[in-house]
Each structure stands twice: as structure tokens, then as C-alpha cells.
Design a protein around this motif. Structure first.
Motif, PDB file in Angstrom:
ATOM      1  N   GLU A   1       0.814  -1.213   0.000  1.00  0.00           N
ATOM      2  CA  GLU A   1       0.000   0.000   0.000  1.00  0.00           C
ATOM      3  C   GLU A   1       0.847   1.263   0.000  1.00  0.00           C
ATOM      4  O   GLU A   1       0.515   2.254  -0.653  1.00  0.00           O
ATOM      5  N   LEU A   2       1.945   1.235   0.737  1.00  0.00           N
ATOM      6  CA  LEU A   2       2.841   2.385   0.773  1.00  0.00           C
ATOM      7  C   LEU A   2       3.475   2.631  -0.594  1.00  0.00           C
ATOM      8  O   LEU A   2       3.717   3.775  -0.981  1.00  0.00           O
ATOM      9  N   SER A   3       3.732   1.567  -1.346  1.00  0.00           N
ATOM     10  CA  SER A   3       4.251   1.723  -2.707  1.00  0.00           C
ATOM     11  C   SER A   3       3.227   2.377  -3.625  1.00  0.00           C
ATOM     12  O   SER A   3       3.585   3.049  -4.591  1.00  0.00           O
ATOM     13  N   HIS A   4       1.957   2.178  -3.325  1.00  0.00           N
ATOM     14  CA  HIS A   4       0.891   2.830  -4.088  1.00  0.00           C
ATOM     15  C   HIS A   4       0.690   4.282  -3.659  1.00  0.00           C
ATOM     16  O   HIS A   4      -0.141   4.981  -4.253  1.00  0.00           O
ATOM     17  N   TRP A   5       1.408   4.718  -2.623  1.00  0.00           N
ATOM     18  CA  TRP A   5       1.297   6.082  -2.086  1.00  0.00           C
ATOM     19  C   TRP A   5      -0.111   6.352  -1.525  1.00  0.00           C
ATOM     20  O   TRP A   5      -0.563   7.505  -1.506  1.00  0.00           O
ATOM     21  N   THR A   6      -0.797   5.318  -1.050  1.00  0.00           N
ATOM     22  CA  THR A   6      -2.198   5.507  -0.663  1.00  0.00           C
ATOM     23  C   THR A   6      -2.438   5.488   0.839  1.00  0.00           C
ATOM     24  O   THR A   6      -3.558   5.761   1.284  1.00  0.00           O
ATOM     25  N   VAL A   7      -1.444   5.156   1.640  1.00  0.00           N
ATOM     26  CA  VAL A   7      -1.673   5.048   3.083  1.00  0.00           C
ATOM     27  C   VAL A   7      -1.758   6.434   3.717  1.00  0.00           C
ATOM     28  O   VAL A   7      -2.677   6.737   4.477  1.00  0.00           O
ATOM     29  N   PHE A   8      -0.786   7.279   3.385  1.00  0.00           N
ATOM     30  CA  PHE A   8      -0.724   8.632   3.931  1.00  0.00           C
ATOM     31  C   PHE A   8      -0.982   9.668   2.843  1.00  0.00           C
ATOM     32  O   PHE A   8      -0.606   9.470   1.683  1.00  0.00           O
ATOM     33  N   ARG A   9      -1.574  10.758   3.228  1.00  0.00           N
ATOM     34  CA  ARG A   9      -1.744  11.858   2.286  1.00  0.00           C
ATOM     35  C   ARG A   9      -0.400  12.493   1.956  1.00  0.00           C
ATOM     36  O   ARG A   9      -0.150  12.893   0.815  1.00  0.00           O
ATOM     37  N   THR A  10       0.477  12.593   2.973  1.00  0.00           N
ATOM     38  CA  THR A  10       1.821  13.146   2.776  1.00  0.00           C
ATOM     39  C   THR A  10       2.695  12.102   2.095  1.00  0.00           C
ATOM     40  O   THR A  10       2.995  11.048   2.679  1.00  0.00           O
ATOM     41  N   LYS A  11       3.124  12.387   0.878  1.00  0.00           N
ATOM     42  CA  LYS A  11       3.796  11.385   0.060  1.00  0.00           C
ATOM     43  C   LYS A  11       5.084  10.874   0.706  1.00  0.00           C
ATOM     44  O   LYS A  11       5.393   9.681   0.654  1.00  0.00           O
ATOM     45  N   LYS A  12       5.842  11.762   1.324  1.00  0.00           N
ATOM     46  CA  LYS A  12       7.130  11.372   1.886  1.00  0.00           C
ATOM     47  C   LYS A  12       6.982  10.350   2.998  1.00  0.00           C
ATOM     48  O   LYS A  12       7.835   9.469   3.169  1.00  0.00           O
ATOM     49  N   ILE A  13       5.905  10.424   3.762  1.00  0.00           N
ATOM     50  CA  ILE A  13       5.711   9.463   4.850  1.00  0.00           C
ATOM     51  C   ILE A  13       5.508   8.067   4.278  1.00  0.00           C
ATOM     52  O   ILE A  13       5.989   7.074   4.829  1.00  0.00           O
TER      53      ILE A  13
ATOM     54  N   GLU B   1       6.891   6.951   1.622  1.00  0.00           N
ATOM     55  CA  GLU B   1       8.210   6.480   1.205  1.00  0.00           C
ATOM     56  C   GLU B   1       9.046   6.018   2.400  1.00  0.00           C
ATOM     57  O   GLU B   1       9.693   4.971   2.348  1.00  0.00           O
ATOM     58  N   VAL B   2       9.031   6.795   3.484  1.00  0.00           N
ATOM     59  CA  VAL B   2       9.839   6.455   4.655  1.00  0.00           C
ATOM     60  C   VAL B   2       9.435   5.092   5.214  1.00  0.00           C
ATOM     61  O   VAL B   2      10.280   4.208   5.424  1.00  0.00           O
ATOM     62  N   PHE B   3       8.155   4.903   5.472  1.00  0.00           N
ATOM     63  CA  PHE B   3       7.705   3.618   6.016  1.00  0.00           C
ATOM     64  C   PHE B   3       7.868   2.500   4.989  1.00  0.00           C
ATOM     65  O   PHE B   3       8.155   1.353   5.348  1.00  0.00           O
ATOM     66  N   GLY B   4       7.666   2.813   3.709  1.00  0.00           N
ATOM     67  CA  GLY B   4       7.837   1.806   2.675  1.00  0.00           C
ATOM     68  C   GLY B   4       9.255   1.282   2.623  1.00  0.00           C
ATOM     69  O   GLY B   4       9.497   0.075   2.467  1.00  0.00           O
ATOM     70  N   ARG B   5      10.231   2.178   2.761  1.00  0.00           N
ATOM     71  CA  ARG B   5      11.634   1.748   2.757  1.00  0.00           C
ATOM     72  C   ARG B   5      11.967   0.952   4.014  1.00  0.00           C
ATOM     73  O   ARG B   5      12.721  -0.028   3.959  1.00  0.00           O
ATOM     74  N   LEU B   6      11.414   1.353   5.142  1.00  0.00           N
ATOM     75  CA  LEU B   6      11.639   0.619   6.387  1.00  0.00           C
ATOM     76  C   LEU B   6      11.077  -0.793   6.290  1.00  0.00           C
ATOM     77  O   LEU B   6      11.769  -1.772   6.604  1.00  0.00           O
TER      78      LEU B   6
ATOM     79  N   TYR C   1      13.145  -6.920   0.787  1.00  0.00           N
ATOM     80  CA  TYR C   1      12.416  -6.680  -0.459  1.00  0.00           C
ATOM     81  C   TYR C   1      12.455  -5.178  -0.752  1.00  0.00           C
ATOM     82  O   TYR C   1      11.500  -4.454  -0.447  1.00  0.00           O
ATOM     83  N   PRO C   2      13.536  -4.689  -1.340  1.00  0.00           N
ATOM     84  CA  PRO C   2      13.728  -3.248  -1.539  1.00  0.00           C
ATOM     85  C   PRO C   2      12.532  -2.562  -2.188  1.00  0.00           C
ATOM     86  O   PRO C   2      11.959  -3.072  -3.153  1.00  0.00           O
ATOM     87  N   ARG C   3      12.193  -1.397  -1.662  1.00  0.00           N
ATOM     88  CA  ARG C   3      10.969  -0.714  -2.050  1.00  0.00           C
ATOM     89  C   ARG C   3      10.948  -0.285  -3.514  1.00  0.00           C
ATOM     90  O   ARG C   3       9.938  -0.465  -4.200  1.00  0.00           O
ATOM     91  N   ASP C   4      12.022   0.309  -3.997  1.00  0.00           N
ATOM     92  CA  ASP C   4      12.003   0.807  -5.374  1.00  0.00           C
ATOM     93  C   ASP C   4      11.797  -0.329  -6.364  1.00  0.00           C
ATOM     94  O   ASP C   4      11.003  -0.220  -7.301  1.00  0.00           O
ATOM     95  N   PHE C   5      12.524  -1.432  -6.161  1.00  0.00           N
ATOM     96  CA  PHE C   5      12.326  -2.580  -7.051  1.00  0.00           C
ATOM     97  C   PHE C   5      10.904  -3.101  -6.957  1.00  0.00           C
ATOM     98  O   PHE C   5      10.245  -3.352  -7.977  1.00  0.00           O
ATOM     99  N   ASP C   6      10.409  -3.274  -5.742  1.00  0.00           N
ATOM    100  CA  ASP C   6       9.054  -3.786  -5.552  1.00  0.00           C
ATOM    101  C   ASP C   6       8.038  -2.891  -6.255  1.00  0.00           C
ATOM    102  O   ASP C   6       7.092  -3.381  -6.886  1.00  0.00           O
TER     103      ASP C   6
END
Length: 332
Positions: free
Chosen positions: A74-86, A88-93, A100-105
Motif C-alpha cells: 500500500e505504501l508503494s501505491h502512495w495511498t496510506v498517507f496523504r503526505t507522500k514522503k511518509i 516512502e519512509v515507512f515503505g523503505r523501512l 524486499y527493496p521498495r524501489d524494485f518492488d
């Protein structure tokens, strides 16, 4: 991803816009609930290690770790948070924890959405057709973890062979893999230097051992459905309980998600209700265990995925969607 893959008559643009609204508050509730549960099971496992009480804590902890992928998705879809950067941060974590690296996924998964069930272009179909043994090896984890670790090492060496990764994104996934590998090496070095097994006890061992539970979701979503360009035919939803829906961030409403992937996980139940239930439509759906039993039966006696036609459903428990029989064996 705000692209629309469902038919335009499934929902009005105005209503879709309402359901697609993201919320930082709801995002933190979603993430916080999962991480909070992980903290509880992690503490319980640490305190009970070496006793029989550690068994249920170990199982719950391993399941929660693996289902972090629902969050990463869901974080890769940018749909969990309204703030896009958040996102990305949780997605990378989450991606680091799951190896399973986020950018590749994200690149692979977007190719999966744009070309769902297309053998040549779907980013998640880059595999040989299943046999019973190869399917079970994937479900129980050996080949799953092998491909994950091997890919990070390969990318770290600058070798990117996936056709769906654009040339301008290859340096990005190489850099990402190297950061991951450096992080894992650092954790291993610190663990060895301190004589600590915490990383194994509270992360690697439960994650590896409980992977089969997460694979129940990974495998049910498309296998045995037609390889056609129609979301309501090529994507399966899952009939299950509220606990599993919470654990999987509502990804059981998978047909609705594929039709409108810009809708956040916390409004997917409403989307499913409006585009299917209220309109007396029914996407393909099965239970987790019913699906697994059907797969085993389909691959029994030496049959493989190649024995079934690509353009028709062949795994279903719905009498309105009767599965096809396997192709006749070739004459000797």
C-alpha cells in the motif's frame, strides 16, 4: 498509482474521487496498529524465549512480520498517507525488514498492475509454469527467499536483467540493493561482535518460518484465473474473517483494488460494497484453504500449470465459474 483499470461504468468519477482521499491520521492508525502489535509480540517472544509460551508468541510475531508486506504494498501505491514522503519512509523501512527493496518492488508491482496476467509483461509472472513441487517450494518459502536474497546480491553487483525495469531506473535499484546489503552486513557484524542472537530470534527466524501463512494471500490473488485483459476475470478476491482482513490491510478485496488501485486500503471495503455487492456483481473469490486444496488437486498426478488453458478459469469453487478440465495428454 492513480490509474484506473476497472470499467468506467463500475463507479462514478465523483464517488471514486471521494473514496480515493488519503488521510495521514488514518494512515498512522493503520501503520501504528500493525507496528504496535509487532511490538507486543516481539516483547512477549523475548520474555518467553526458551519456554513453551514462546511458541504462540513466535507464530504471531512471524505472521505479523510477513504481513508487513501488505503495508509495503500500500505504501508503494502512495495511498496510506496523504503526505507522500511518509509513504516512502515507512515503505523503505518495511522493505528493509522484508528483504524486499521498495524501489524494485514498486517498479515490479506497477508492471503487474498495468499488465495483469500478461505472461510477457506482468512483473510478477517472471517464472516457469508451476508444477506441484515448484508451487509447494514457493508456498513454504525456500524458492521465495532464494529469489529475494539472490536478487539483492545480483543488483548489488550491477546486474539488472528484468525487462520491466526501465534503463533510467536501473541505477536506482542497484544503489538501493547496495544500501540494503550494507545494512544486513552491518547487522550481522554487530550481532557477531556482541554475541547477540536478537536479530535471528526476533526477526529472521520467525519471518522465514511463518512465510507460508503470508503465501496464502500471495498465491490466491491470480493463479488459476484467465490470462485476459479484464480485471473482473483475472483477479480473485478472498472470503475470510475480520482478523485476516486487518492483518492484510484489506487486500482480500483484491479485485476492487486492481480495478481502482488509487483507493486507500481503509476504504477498500466500501469500494467493494459499492461496485460489486450493491450492483449484484460477483468477482472471482475463494477461501484461503479452499484455494490451496484446489491447487494441490489441480497439480496432482504430474499435471502442471501448462496443462490448463490460459484463457479460461481453472481454479474455482463457484458453480457459476466452473473450472475447466486439463488439456488431454499428448499422444505418445
Amino acid at each position: 498509482m492513480d490509474e484506473v483499470f476497472g470499467r468506467r461504468d463500475m463507479i462514478s468519477p465523483a464517488r471514486l474521487k471521494v473514496l480515493s482521499v488519503k488521510s495521514d491520521a488514518r494512515g498512522f492508525m493503520q501503520v501504528g496498529g500493525h507496528l504496535g502489535a509487532l511490538m507486543v509480540t516481539g516483547v512477549a517472544l523475548a520474555l518467553t524465549w526458551g519456554t513453551w509460551w514462546a511458541v504462540p508468541a513466535f507464530v504471531a510475531h512471524g505472521i505479523l512480520i510477513n504481513f508487513l508486506y501488505a503495508g509495503q504494498h500500500e505504501l508503494s501505491h502512495w495511498t496510506v498517507f496523504r503526505t507522500k514522503k511518509i509513504n516512502e519512509v515507512f515503505g523503505r523501512l518495511f522493505g528493509f525488514v522484508l528483504i524486499y527493496p521498495r524501489d524494485f518492488d514498486q517498479i515490479q508491482h506497477f508492471a503487474h498492475h498495468r499488465f495483469t496476467q500478461d505472461w510477457d509483461n506482468d512483473g510478477e509472472l517472471g517464472r516457469p509454469r508451476y508444477t506441484l513441487s515448484s508451487y509447494l517450494l514457493w508456498v513454504f518459502g525456500p524458492t521465495y527467499w532464494y529469489t529475494r536474497v539472490r536478487r539483492i546480491i545480483r543488483f548489488s553487483l550491477g546486474i539488472v536483467s528484468e525487462h520491466y525495469i526501465p534503463d533510467d531506473r536501473k541505477p536506482q535499484v542497484i544503489r538501493e540493493a547496495r544500501w540494503h546489503l550494507a545494512g544486513y552486513v552491518a547487522i550481522a557484524a554487530i550481532s557477531l561482535a556482541t554475541g547477540s542472537w536478537l536479530a535471528v530470534q526476533l526477526w529472521l527466524l520467525p519471518m522465514l518460518a511463518l512465510k507460508p501463512v503470508h503465501q496464502l494471500q500471495n498465491t490466491i490473488e491470480h493463479l488459476g484465473l484467465p490470462h485476459v485483459d479484464a480485471i473482473t476475470q483475472n483477479t480473485r478476491s478472498t472470503r475470510t474473517n475480520a482478523v485476516m482482513r486487518w492483518l492484510c490491510w484489506n487486500m482480500q478485496y483484491h479485485t476492487a483494488h486492481h480495478a481502482f488501485p488509487g483507493v486507500p486500503c481503509y476504504t477498500l471495503p466500501t469500494l467493494h460494497q459499492e461496485i460489486f455487492v450493491e450492483k449484484d456483481r460477483k468477482p472471482p473469490s475463494m477461501t484461503y484453504l479452499g484455494f490451496q486444496w484446489a491447487v494441490v488437486k489441480a497439480f496432482w498426478n504430474g499435471r502442471t500449470e501448462a496443462d490448463y488453458p490460459d484463457d479460461r478459469i481453472w481454479i474455482s469453487d463457484d458453480t457459476d465459474l466452473e473450472p475447466v478440465a486439463p488439456r488431454p495428454a499428448a499422444a505418445a
